[in-house]
Design an enzyme around this catalytic site. Structure first.
Site, PDB file in Angstrom:
ATOM      1  N   CYS A   1      -9.332   1.466  -9.320  1.00  0.00           N
ATOM      2  CA  CYS A   1      -7.694   1.930  -9.044  1.00  0.00           C
ATOM      3  C   CYS A   1      -6.661   1.121  -9.839  1.00  0.00           C
ATOM      4  O   CYS A   1      -6.663   0.067  -9.476  1.00  0.00           O
ATOM      5  CB  CYS A   1      -7.479   2.065  -7.576  1.00  0.00           C
ATOM      6  SG  CYS A   1      -5.818   3.052  -7.716  1.00  0.00           S
TER       7      CYS A   1
ATOM      8  N   CYS B   1      -3.906   0.300  -7.689  1.00  0.00           N
ATOM      9  CA  CYS B   1      -4.510  -0.157  -6.396  1.00  0.00           C
ATOM     10  C   CYS B   1      -4.376  -1.883  -6.871  1.00  0.00           C
ATOM     11  O   CYS B   1      -3.908  -2.556  -5.735  1.00  0.00           O
ATOM     12  CB  CYS B   1      -5.380  -0.423  -5.729  1.00  0.00           C
ATOM     13  SG  CYS B   1      -5.125   1.351  -5.149  1.00  0.00           S
TER      14      CYS B   1
END
Length: 515
Positions: free
Chosen positions: A74, A77
């Site tokens: 991600c 993230c």
């Protein structure tokens, strides 16, 4: 030139071009990694997974925990990690600015092993952060839980906002630029005996630190081998922490194989020593899944005060009140030899050796040894009181005192005695002092473990008792030969290994019932 030759040359050129491009991408990845990580790429947040999630959160001394659920693929993230780590470095690790308050952890939901764990928390987006007491994470979370003790952190998208959110929850005013602690939260109320309860974490920390120092400085030699074995036997039998008893036993089980008696007689003993140290580093004497770096009872108000030396004293006192009469002399020689051979402060080691050497006869009672160690500690404190007063090197919030003071043990002092100006001037009630030592370093020391308890697989609660009868009973009498000890622990090792063969992941606590 034939067509075949031209085709071969073209293929070679294409392969070379591809290799250069691939190499360029590797270099760019390395540069990019260093840029994102900044000047300090160290990860402070503790990486958790399905195999150690419950164990780490159960055993942490921190009051609160944050779990970040993320996915390594991600982009958001990856960008958020820098913010999360900036906050984590305040609370996690041996150099934490505010240790023991918040344990910050991460779980990668993109790993298959964590799929069920992430489902248990109804993770709906990445990154998703949860806050709560560590033990409340065991049951998981769902959005329809009205009375859950866990909360989703809904305003933590930057390091500043996350820290502000934490400050609101605990009434603090921490900042990202906080320097390493001048601890404003320490309690200096020595009349509170409950302060010692959290020292079990410090005893674990001190034990692990002492073991690390021995390995780091290559202190295991032919002349120090036997003293180390004797001290490990004492730890296995009487350490107040169950996981330290287990870890010490694991080291002792393998000691003869890793460190045979004839190791230093060979021409390649330097290589053998390096190999031995390398293998011993893989042994975690007090558990590998518990985040270290917290001093709870032994935390000073300055960066360079208390800590390890305090924890080591607490360990020795806790051992002294757990032995039986027949072990008193062996415990005395084991501790004296350990400090003499492995405590790296030369002046402190010499002073302790002189106190040990001044003992005229063997100890026949556990009471006598516990009182000697208490008296020796006061002798050290009395000497350091004068030195620290003249050099201004003491901890202003925790000055050295003659111990225990009247506030902590009124019955230890004769009411008609003079004021407590020095250990030799206090009229002690030694029977009362001994009772106090047993209570303070025995029952009270592990009361935090007793309050928390431990859940095993069947849901029953296991209490970590402080009594040495719950440890592996290893005779530490002077007459016991090392060979007999090796046989006993060899049998124990066989039992452990047979139990572990059927376990694919984390070694659950219920397998420790017989330890």
């Amino acid at each position: 030139m034939s067509l075949v030759h031209w085709i071969l040359i073209l293929n070679l050129w294409i392969l070379k071009a591809n290799s250069l491009q691939a190499g360029s991408r590797v270099v760019l990845r390395e540069i990019g990694h260093n840029i994102v990580g900044g000047s300090d790429p160290k990860d402070y947040a503790v990486e958790l997974n399905a195999t150690n999630f419950d164990a780490v959160l159960k055993d942490t001394p921190a009051t609160y925990a944050i779990v970040e659920f993320f996915a390594h693929w991600c982009p958001a993230c990856r960008n958020y990690k820098h913010h999360y780590e900036n906050v984590a470095k305040l609370f996690n690790g041996p150099n934490a600015v505010h240790p023991g308050i918040v344990l910050m952890t991460r779980v990668d939901c993109a790993l298959k092993i964590n799929s069920k764990l992430c489902d248990k928390f109804s993770v709906s987006h990445y990154p998703m952060l949860f806050w709560g007491p560590p033990t409340k994470f065991f049951a998981g979370w769902s959005s329809n839980q009205a009375k859950s003790k866990l909360r989703v952190i809904d305003d933590g998208r930057t390091a500043e906002r996350l820290l502000n959110w934490i400050n609101k929850q605990i009434g603090s005013s921490y900042g990202l630029e906080d320097e390493k602690f001048e601890n404003e939260h320490l309690s200096s109320n020595i009349s509170d005996p409950g302060q010692i309860a959290r020292a079990v974490y410090d005893v674990e920390e001190a034990t692990a630190t002492a073991f690390d120092i021995i390995l780091e400085h290559k202190m295991i030699k032919s002349e120090t081998r036997a003293p180390l074995i004797k001290f490990l036997q004492l730890l296995v039998a009487h350490h107040p922490s169950r996981r330290c008893r287990k870890g010490s036993a694991e080291v002792l089980v393998n000691f003869d194989d890793l460190c045979p008696l004839d190791m230093w007689s060979s021409d390649k003993h330097d290589v053998d020593t390096s190999n031995m140290i390398g293998v011993l580093r893989n042994f975690h004497i007090c558990g590998k899944d518990v985040p270290r770096g917290y001093w709870m009872f032994c935390r000073g108000s300055k960066n360079d005060t208390r800590g390890f030396s305090c924890g080591l004293w607490v360990l020795m006192h806790s051992l002294s009140v757990r032995i039986e009469d027949g072990e008193s002399q062996t415990a005395f020689t084991s501790i004296c030899d350990f400090i003499h051979n492995f405590f790296i402060c030369q002046e402190c080691r010499q002073h302790f050796y002189e106190m040990c050497s001044s003992v005229k006869g063997p100890f026949t009672k556990a009471r006598d040894f516990a009182l000697w160690l208490w008296s020796a500690h006061n002798e050290v404190n009395e000497r350091l009181m004068k030195e620290e007063a003249s050099l201004k090197t003491g901890d202003p919030k925790f000055p050295k005192i003659i111990w225990p003071p009247k506030q902590l043990c009124p019955s230890c002092h004769h009411s008609r005695g003079p004021k407590d100006k020095g250990g030799g001037q206090i009229d002690w009630k030694r029977d009362e002092v001994f009772k106090f030592l047993i209570s303070y370093y025995g029952n009270t020391l592990v009361s935090l473990y007793k309050e928390k308890g431990l859940l095993v697989g069947d849901g029953t609660t296991v209490i970590l008792e402080d009594s040495s009868t719950n440890a592996v009973v290893v005779p530490v009498g002077a007459a016991l030969a090392i060979a007999l000890a090796s046989c006993a622990f060899g049998a124990l090792a066989c039992y452990w290994r047979s139990q572990q063969k059927n376990r694919k992941y984390y070694h659950q606590l219920h397998s420790l019932k017989n330890i």
